[in-house]
Scaffold this motif. Structure first.
Motif, PDB file in Angstrom:
ATOM      1  N   GLU A 192       0.729  11.149   5.430  1.00 28.85           N
ATOM      2  CA  GLU A 192       0.123  10.437   6.557  1.00 28.85           C
ATOM      3  C   GLU A 192      -1.104  11.179   7.087  1.00 28.85           C
ATOM      4  O   GLU A 192      -1.949  10.580   7.758  1.00 28.85           O
ATOM      5  N   PRO A 205      -0.535   4.821   7.581  1.00 25.82           N
ATOM      6  CA  PRO A 205      -1.010   4.648   6.196  1.00 25.82           C
ATOM      7  C   PRO A 205      -1.070   5.997   5.478  1.00 25.82           C
ATOM      8  O   PRO A 205      -1.317   7.031   6.094  1.00 25.82           O
ATOM      9  N   LYS A 208      -4.294   9.628  -0.186  1.00 30.40           N
ATOM     10  CA  LYS A 208      -3.994   9.633  -1.623  1.00 30.40           C
ATOM     11  C   LYS A 208      -3.939  11.019  -2.256  1.00 30.40           C
ATOM     12  O   LYS A 208      -3.592  11.147  -3.434  1.00 30.40           O
ATOM     13  N   ASP A 264      -3.028   3.993  -6.643  1.00 29.93           N
ATOM     14  CA  ASP A 264      -2.744   3.010  -5.594  1.00 29.93           C
ATOM     15  C   ASP A 264      -1.326   2.457  -5.709  1.00 29.93           C
ATOM     16  O   ASP A 264      -0.615   2.318  -4.703  1.00 29.93           O
ATOM     17  N   ALA A 265      -0.905   2.136  -6.925  1.00 32.21           N
ATOM     18  CA  ALA A 265       0.443   1.612  -7.130  1.00 32.21           C
ATOM     19  C   ALA A 265       1.497   2.664  -6.794  1.00 32.21           C
ATOM     20  O   ALA A 265       2.551   2.353  -6.224  1.00 32.21           O
ATOM     21  N   VAL A 267       1.145   5.162  -4.617  1.00 34.89           N
ATOM     22  CA  VAL A 267       1.155   5.289  -3.154  1.00 34.89           C
ATOM     23  C   VAL A 267       2.011   4.191  -2.539  1.00 34.89           C
ATOM     24  O   VAL A 267       2.854   4.442  -1.669  1.00 34.89           O
ATOM     25  N   LYS A 268       1.795   2.955  -2.984  1.00 34.10           N
ATOM     26  CA  LYS A 268       2.546   1.821  -2.423  1.00 34.10           C
ATOM     27  C   LYS A 268       4.035   1.948  -2.714  1.00 34.10           C
ATOM     28  O   LYS A 268       4.875   1.723  -1.821  1.00 34.10           O
ATOM     29  N   ARG A 269       4.366   2.289  -3.947  1.00 32.11           N
ATOM     30  CA  ARG A 269       5.782   2.426  -4.316  1.00 32.11           C
ATOM     31  C   ARG A 269       6.468   3.494  -3.463  1.00 32.11           C
ATOM     32  O   ARG A 269       7.584   3.288  -2.969  1.00 32.11           O
ATOM     33  N   THR A 270       5.803   4.622  -3.286  1.00 37.87           N
ATOM     34  CA  THR A 270       6.389   5.731  -2.522  1.00 37.87           C
ATOM     35  C   THR A 270       6.519   5.370  -1.046  1.00 37.87           C
ATOM     36  O   THR A 270       7.575   5.581  -0.437  1.00 37.87           O
ATOM     37  N   ARG A 271       5.470   4.799  -0.478  1.00 31.79           N
ATOM     38  CA  ARG A 271       5.506   4.459   0.952  1.00 31.79           C
ATOM     39  C   ARG A 271       6.549   3.391   1.243  1.00 31.79           C
ATOM     40  O   ARG A 271       7.294   3.483   2.233  1.00 31.79           O
ATOM     41  N   ASP A 272       6.622   2.366   0.400  1.00 27.09           N
ATOM     42  CA  ASP A 272       7.620   1.309   0.607  1.00 27.09           C
ATOM     43  C   ASP A 272       9.032   1.883   0.560  1.00 27.09           C
ATOM     44  O   ASP A 272       9.888   1.535   1.387  1.00 27.09           O
ATOM     45  N   SER A 273       9.287   2.751  -0.401  1.00 27.74           N
ATOM     46  CA  SER A 273      10.610   3.361  -0.541  1.00 27.74           C
ATOM     47  C   SER A 273      10.950   4.218   0.673  1.00 27.74           C
ATOM     48  O   SER A 273      12.078   4.175   1.189  1.00 27.74           O
TER      49      SER A 273
END
Length: 312
Positions: A192, A205, A208, A264-265, A267-273
């Motif tokens: 973060e 958010p 990266k 990017d993918a 980052v999204k996978r980790t943050r969502d989890s």
């Protein structure tokens, strides 16, 4: 004699503030208790940083320099628990991905990039309670000039990042990736980038840098999720209550074969989890309720399963 008085002053200050917290009504007592916690934390940090300078030098001499931050982290864990009554404990998330488990099994994996949510200054204690051996933190470069703390960080393989200078920041990550591969040293990063001070289970958010580093070093990402603890420490409201805060370590996310195009993918996978686990923890601990449990994507073939509800 004056030295004895000077050394006794912090203890007397904390004692005075704690007495005020007991006798003063309402918000005045609350703020006195908060101030007592802040002063105690600073004292413990100075003591542990001083110990860290000596310990890091000694460990480097005997060839175990990578343990410097771990040994100081554990010292901070116990001194804070004894002096303030607050601590963090690792709990079992129950999550399994691709046969990989979280918890102590994930923490035993080396080398990895560990990422965690960043709520307040007390996350330093969260590190003290969860930090695995052979791990270094990242920190802004200005901290290296802070007496005691900066000396300890320099001696214990901290990765200093100058956020205002892209060239030096990239060089620091290049060096960290090399160290991870050659010395099997983990790196811990708060993606973060700054403290959220949220009083609800949520995340800012993600930046990266941690994910570029993991892909560059071709090492897994291990997400560490700390339950929202605004009921224990709320910096904005200036209140503190002793307590135990749950921390969940999720299964490692592999990066083998990934390139910069996959950041990017990842980052999204980790943050969502992490966000799903953060919300689940808020229900388990009984705080932060009111945020509904999300549905998750299929895990290990369990199509459209309410996986969080089963783990809850």
């Amino acid at each position: 004699m004056w030295l004895a008085y000077l050394m006794a002053l912090p203890t007397l200050t904390v004692t005075f503030l704690r007495v005020l917290a007991i006798i003063l009504p309402g918000k005045l007592g609350q703020k006195a208790g908060f101030a007592a916690f802040c002063v105690t934390s600073m004292i413990m940090m100075c003591i542990c940083a001083s110990y860290g300078v000596v310990a890091s030098i000694a460990l480097r001499i005997v060839g175990y320099g990578g343990l410097g931050q771990w040994t100081v982290a554990r010292a901070f864990k116990w001194t804070m628990w004894l002096s303030t009554g607050v601590t963090f404990r690792i709990t079992e998330s129950g999550k399994i991905e691709g046969g990989r488990r979280g918890g102590e099994e994930a923490l035993a994996t080396r080398p990895v990039v560990l990422v965690g949510n960043h709520q307040t200054e007390m996350d330093v204690l969260m590190l003290g309670c969860t930090f695995p051996k052979y791990t270094s933190v990242t920190a802004k470069s200005s901290l290296k000039w802070v007496p005691l703390l900066g000396w300890f960080m320099v001696l214990s393989k901290t990765v200093f990042i100058d956020r205002a200078n892209r060239t030096t920041a990239r060089a620091a990550f290049d060096s960290a990736a090399h160290t991870m591969r050659t010395e099997r040293q983990n790196v811990f990063i708060f993606p973060e980038g700054t403290r959220s001070y949220y009083d609800k289970p949520d995340l800012l958010p993600f930046k990266k840098g941690a994910f570029h580093l993991a892909i560059q070093a071709q090492v897994p990402i291990v997400p560490i999720v700390c339950a929202n603890y605004s009921h224990v420490l709320n910096v904005k409201a200036k209140h503190f209550h002793p307590g135990t805060i749950d921390v969940s370590v999720l299964p490692a996310i592999p990066t083998k074969g990934m390139t910069a195009a996959d950041v990017d993918a990842l980052v999204k996978r980790t943050r969502d989890s992490m966000l799903e686990e953060l919300i689940r923890l808020s229900h388990v601990s009984g705080t932060g309720n009111g945020v509904p449990l999300p549905r998750t994507a299929a895990i290990d073939g369990d199509t459209e399963a309410s996986e969080l509800r089963k783990r809850n």
